[in-house]
Design a protein around this motif. Structure first.
Motif, short mmCIF file in Angstrom:
data_model
loop_
_atom_site.label_atom_id
_atom_site.label_comp_id
_atom_site.label_asym_id
_atom_site.label_seq_id
_atom_site.Cartn_x
_atom_site.Cartn_y
_atom_site.Cartn_z
N TYR A 127 0.85 -1.19 0.00
CA TYR A 127 0.00 0.00 0.00
C TYR A 127 0.89 1.23 0.00
O TYR A 127 2.02 1.19 0.45
CB TYR A 127 -0.93 -0.01 1.23
CG TYR A 127 -1.83 -1.22 1.22
CD1 TYR A 127 -3.02 -1.19 0.50
CD2 TYR A 127 -1.47 -2.38 1.87
CE1 TYR A 127 -3.84 -2.31 0.46
CE2 TYR A 127 -2.29 -3.50 1.83
CZ TYR A 127 -3.47 -3.46 1.12
OH TYR A 127 -4.27 -4.56 1.07
N ASP A 138 -4.10 3.33 4.04
CA ASP A 138 -4.65 2.42 3.03
C ASP A 138 -4.59 0.97 3.51
O ASP A 138 -5.50 0.19 3.26
CB ASP A 138 -3.89 2.54 1.71
CG ASP A 138 -4.13 3.86 1.00
OD1 ASP A 138 -5.11 4.56 1.33
OD2 ASP A 138 -3.33 4.19 0.10
N ALA A 139 -3.52 0.63 4.20
CA ALA A 139 -3.37 -0.73 4.71
C ALA A 139 -4.42 -1.04 5.76
O ALA A 139 -5.06 -2.10 5.74
CB ALA A 139 -1.97 -0.92 5.28
N GLN A 199 7.48 0.17 -1.36
CA GLN A 199 6.12 0.03 -0.82
C GLN A 199 6.17 0.08 0.70
O GLN A 199 7.17 -0.26 1.31
CB GLN A 199 5.49 -1.28 -1.28
CG GLN A 199 5.27 -1.31 -2.79
CD GLN A 199 4.88 -2.69 -3.26
OE1 GLN A 199 5.47 -3.68 -2.87
NE2 GLN A 199 3.90 -2.74 -4.13
#
Length: 182
Positions: A65, A70-71, A122
């Protein structure tokens, strides 16, 4: 860098995401624990996308993410895969998030190079929980996760009216948004 400033950008969105979801399952809000955050950050620094194996804590991991927020959103979206009373591989992050006996969380993150794909940076997010959740026996899961009190539609005529209203409202909202975008 002071401990508090290291977690300021992560603490608020993580707690808000967890606690808004926990409210739907009548679980008390989590509090942030700096010791858990320290252990999560220490593990995130290793950029290894596998569970740490630290005993007596719960642990959620996410990679791939662009932001920690977002995770956490992806974990909460696992609610759709939750079957009341069962912990499955598709909903384990979610059940740890709402586990009623869990009272504290601390998270750490690191932008890692190649954690999922070589040459691609990431975010790896690691959250540690105490007391640990996700005990497998059905009665413990039911007692600690239960059902989303806001998703219950009820049965009979009133439940059917709610379902129809939500369907109509959803279509109406989509039409309004579509017209606004035109």
């Amino acid at each position: 860098m002071a401990r508090e400033s290291a977690y300021n950008n992560l603490k608020k969105p993580v707690l808000e995401a967890h606690n808004s979801l926990r409210k739907n399952f009548t679980a008390e809000p989590l509090t942030w624990d700096d010791d858990l955050a320290d252990s999560a950050q220490e593990y995130a620094e290793e950029c290894e996308f596998e569970h740490s194996g630290i005993s007596d804590i719960g642990e959620n991991l996410a990679a791939g993410y662009t932001t920690p927020e977002d995770a956490v959103t992806a974990w909460s979206n696992e609610e759709d895969d939750y079957k009341t009373g069962k912990i499955t591989k598709d909903a384990g992050h979610f059940t740890q998030m709402v586990w009623k006996n869990t009272t504290m969380v601390g998270c750490g993150w690191k932008e890692c190079d190649g954690i999922l794909k070589k040459g691609l940076k990431q975010v790896l997010l690691v959250c540690h929980y105490s007391p640990q959740g996700n005990w497998k026996d059905k009665e413990t899961v039911k007692a600690n996760v239960g059902e989303n009190v806001h998703k219950s539609m009820g049965t009979g005529k009133i439940g059917m009216v709610r379902k129809v209203w939500r369907s109509v409202w959803g279509v109406g909202a989509m039409v309004v948004v579509w017209c606004w975008l035109q």
